[in-house]
Motif scaffolding. Structure first.
Motif, PDB file in Angstrom:
ATOM      1  N   LEU A 156       0.793  -1.232   0.000  1.00 16.81           N
ATOM      2  CA  LEU A 156       0.000   0.000   0.000  1.00 16.81           C
ATOM      3  C   LEU A 156       0.828   1.287   0.000  1.00 16.81           C
ATOM      4  CD1 LEU A 156      -2.731  -0.947   2.649  1.00 16.81           C
ATOM      5  CD2 LEU A 156      -3.047  -0.744   0.169  1.00 16.81           C
ATOM      6  N   PHE A 157       1.991   1.266   0.658  1.00 16.67           N
ATOM      7  CA  PHE A 157       2.688   2.525   0.929  1.00 16.67           C
ATOM      8  C   PHE A 157       4.124   2.608   0.409  1.00 16.67           C
ATOM      9  CE2 PHE A 157      -0.394   1.772   4.418  1.00 16.67           C
ATOM     10  CZ  PHE A 157      -1.321   2.722   4.019  1.00 16.67           C
ATOM     11  N   GLN A 158       4.554   1.653  -0.374  1.00 17.30           N
ATOM     12  CA  GLN A 158       5.923   1.648  -0.905  1.00 17.30           C
ATOM     13  C   GLN A 158       6.250   2.933  -1.670  1.00 17.30           C
ATOM     14  OE1 GLN A 158       8.349  -0.582  -0.298  1.00 17.30           O
ATOM     15  NE2 GLN A 158       9.768   0.652  -1.490  1.00 17.30           N
ATOM     16  N   GLU A 159       5.265   3.499  -2.329  1.00 18.41           N
ATOM     17  CA  GLU A 159       5.497   4.695  -3.144  1.00 18.41           C
ATOM     18  C   GLU A 159       6.033   5.887  -2.344  1.00 18.41           C
ATOM     19  OE1 GLU A 159       1.729   7.021  -4.206  1.00 18.41           O
ATOM     20  OE2 GLU A 159       0.940   5.066  -3.605  1.00 18.41           O
ATOM     21  N   TYR A 160       5.835   5.887  -1.029  1.00 23.58           N
ATOM     22  CA  TYR A 160       6.269   7.007  -0.194  1.00 23.58           C
ATOM     23  C   TYR A 160       7.718   6.886   0.274  1.00 23.58           C
ATOM     24  CZ  TYR A 160       1.312   7.889  -0.233  1.00 23.58           C
ATOM     25  OH  TYR A 160       0.023   8.124  -0.648  1.00 23.58           O
ATOM     26  N   VAL A 161       8.293   5.736   0.131  1.00 26.15           N
ATOM     27  CA  VAL A 161       9.649   5.483   0.637  1.00 26.15           C
ATOM     28  C   VAL A 161      10.675   6.379  -0.050  1.00 26.15           C
ATOM     29  CG1 VAL A 161      11.491   3.747   0.797  1.00 26.15           C
ATOM     30  CG2 VAL A 161       9.121   3.130   1.370  1.00 26.15           C
ATOM     31  N   GLU A 162      10.647   6.438  -1.351  1.00 28.28           N
ATOM     32  CA  GLU A 162      11.678   7.145  -2.119  1.00 28.28           C
ATOM     33  C   GLU A 162      11.790   8.625  -1.764  1.00 28.28           C
ATOM     34  OE1 GLU A 162      14.862   7.661  -4.437  1.00 28.28           O
ATOM     35  OE2 GLU A 162      13.905   5.727  -4.033  1.00 28.28           O
ATOM     36  N   SER A 163      10.664   9.301  -1.529  1.00 28.67           N
ATOM     37  CA  SER A 163      10.713  10.735  -1.245  1.00 28.67           C
ATOM     38  C   SER A 163      10.749  11.034   0.256  1.00 28.67           C
ATOM     39  CB  SER A 163       9.529  11.450  -1.896  1.00 28.67           C
ATOM     40  OG  SER A 163       8.328  10.896  -1.452  1.00 28.67           O
ATOM     41  N   SER A 164      10.973  10.004   1.053  1.00 32.05           N
ATOM     42  CA  SER A 164      11.053  10.217   2.500  1.00 32.05           C
ATOM     43  C   SER A 164      12.502  10.313   2.961  1.00 32.05           C
ATOM     44  CB  SER A 164      10.363   9.065   3.248  1.00 32.05           C
ATOM     45  OG  SER A 164      11.137   7.891   3.193  1.00 32.05           O
ATOM     46  N   VAL A 165      12.703  10.897   4.115  1.00 32.05           N
ATOM     47  CA  VAL A 165      14.027  10.967   4.729  1.00 32.05           C
ATOM     48  C   VAL A 165      14.509   9.562   5.082  1.00 32.05           C
ATOM     49  CG1 VAL A 165      15.273  11.738   6.804  1.00 32.05           C
ATOM     50  CG2 VAL A 165      13.709  13.294   5.632  1.00 32.05           C
ATOM     51  N   GLU A 166      13.583   8.714   5.546  1.00 30.64           N
ATOM     52  CA  GLU A 166      13.930   7.384   6.041  1.00 30.64           C
ATOM     53  C   GLU A 166      14.435   6.446   4.949  1.00 30.64           C
ATOM     54  OE1 GLU A 166      11.187   9.459   8.684  1.00 30.64           O
ATOM     55  OE2 GLU A 166      11.027   8.977   6.557  1.00 30.64           O
ATOM     56  N   LYS A 167      13.945   6.595   3.727  1.00 29.94           N
ATOM     57  CA  LYS A 167      14.313   5.746   2.584  1.00 29.94           C
ATOM     58  C   LYS A 167      14.047   4.266   2.841  1.00 29.94           C
ATOM     59  CE  LYS A 167      15.838   9.116   0.035  1.00 29.94           C
ATOM     60  NZ  LYS A 167      14.808   9.804  -0.690  1.00 29.94           N
ATOM     61  N   CYS A 182       4.316   2.759  10.502  1.00 32.21           N
ATOM     62  CA  CYS A 182       5.618   3.369  10.253  1.00 32.21           C
ATOM     63  C   CYS A 182       5.402   4.854   9.983  1.00 32.21           C
ATOM     64  CB  CYS A 182       6.373   2.692   9.113  1.00 32.21           C
ATOM     65  SG  CYS A 182       5.605   2.763   7.516  1.00 32.21           S
ATOM     66  N   VAL A 183       6.467   5.617  10.163  1.00 34.29           N
ATOM     67  CA  VAL A 183       6.408   7.065   9.988  1.00 34.29           C
ATOM     68  C   VAL A 183       7.348   7.448   8.850  1.00 34.29           C
ATOM     69  CG1 VAL A 183       6.797   9.313  11.076  1.00 34.29           C
ATOM     70  CG2 VAL A 183       5.962   7.388  12.456  1.00 34.29           C
ATOM     71  N   PHE A 184       6.843   8.255   7.935  1.00 33.54           N
ATOM     72  CA  PHE A 184       7.662   8.814   6.859  1.00 33.54           C
ATOM     73  C   PHE A 184       7.827  10.311   7.119  1.00 33.54           C
ATOM     74  CE2 PHE A 184       5.323   5.343   4.695  1.00 33.54           C
ATOM     75  CZ  PHE A 184       6.395   4.592   4.268  1.00 33.54           C
ATOM     76  N   THR A 185       8.997  10.840   6.817  1.00 38.04           N
ATOM     77  CA  THR A 185       9.256  12.271   6.904  1.00 38.04           C
ATOM     78  C   THR A 185       9.501  12.778   5.496  1.00 38.04           C
ATOM     79  OG1 THR A 185      10.298  11.924   9.053  1.00 38.04           O
ATOM     80  CG2 THR A 185      10.712  14.041   7.969  1.00 38.04           C
ATOM     81  N   ASP A 186       8.778  13.780   5.070  1.00 44.30           N
ATOM     82  CA  ASP A 186       8.885  14.329   3.720  1.00 44.30           C
ATOM     83  C   ASP A 186      10.211  15.072   3.571  1.00 44.30           C
ATOM     84  OD1 ASP A 186       8.615  15.623   1.276  1.00 44.30           O
ATOM     85  OD2 ASP A 186       6.527  16.173   1.619  1.00 44.30           O
TER      86      ASP A 186
END
Length: 188
Positions: free
Chosen positions: A94-105, A122-126
Motif C-alpha cells: 500500500l505505501f511503498q510509493e512514499y519510501v523514495e521521497s522520505s528521509v527514512e528511505k 511506520c512514519v515517513f518524513t517528507d
C-alpha cells in the motif's frame, strides 16, 4: 511529480460526509452490522462516509488541521492480517510509493500495541519539507501509516502531522491504540 504528504483526495471523492460536533465517542456501523466506537479527542472534528464499494471511511482532525487521521475499514473474515508479517507485507504493497521521497528511505515498522487486536505502523518524513518553518497548505512533514486488526476487521490508517510529539499527534495515536474498537450490537 505527485506531492508526498498532501491531504489525500481519496477520502473526499466518492461520498458526501456527515460532520458532527466534537463528541467524546462516535459510533459507526462498518459492515455486516458491526458497530465500532471511536473516541474523538477534545477539539477534534469527526466525519464519516461510505464509498461506492460500501467501505466506511472516518476522518478525525485537530483544530486548523494540525493533525488529520483517516481510517478505512475493510472486512478481514479470514484473519489474513492478524500476523505482523502479513501486516508488514500489506503495508509495503500500500505505501511503498512514499519510501523514495522520505528521509527514512525505508519502512521502519513499529508495533502499535493496541488495547484490542494488533497493529503495525511506520512514519515517513517528507524530505522536501525538512528544515522549513512553514509548510504549503495541505502538506505535512510527517505521514504515519499503518494497519490495525481485530477479529474479522482491518483498519487502514493514515495520520498526517507536522510534529510527532505534539499533544494532537499523541491524541490521534491514543485513538488508534485505545479506541477504534467494536461494541456489541444488542439483540432485538
Amino acid at each position: 511529480m505527485k506531492l508526498l504528504f498532501t491531504f489525500l483526495p481519496w477520502f473526499f471523492l466518492t461520498a458526501a460526509f456527515t460532520a458532527a460536533a466534537p463528541k467524546r465517542e462516535e459510533t459507526v456501523f462498518i459492515f455486516e452490522n458491526r458497530r465500532l466506537a471511536i473516541a474523538v479527542p477534545e477539539g477534534f472534528t469527526y466525519k464519516s462516509a461510505r464509498d461506492e464499494q460500501g467501505l466506511v471511511a472516518v476522518q478525525l482532525a485537530a483544530p486548523k488541521d494540525a493533525v488529520t487521521l483517516h481510517l478505512v475499514f475493510i472486512p478481514d473474515a479470514e484473519g489474513e492480517f492478524s500476523g505482523a508479517r502479513a501486516r508488514k507485507e500489506k503495508m509495503v504493497e500500500l505505501f511503498q510509493e512514499y519510501v523514495e521521497s522520505s528521509v527514512e528511505k525505508a519502512m521502519q515498522f513499529e508495533e502499535l500495541e493496541p488495547r484490542t487486536g494488533a497493529g503495525t505502523f511506520c512514519v515517513f518524513t517528507d524530505a522536501k519539507l525538512v528544515g522549513k518553518t512553514e509548510y504549503p497548505p495541505g502538506e505535512y512533514l510527517h505521514f504515519t501509516t499503518g494497519l490495525k486488526v481485530w477479529p474479522g476487521a482491518l483498519a487502514v490508517f493514515r495520520l498526517f502531522s507536522n510534529d510527532t510529539t505534539s499533544p494532537e499527534y499523541r491524541a490521534a495515536m491514543k485513538v488508534l491504540r485505545e479506541s477504534v474498537q467494536e461494541r456489541p450490537v444488542p439483540l432485538r
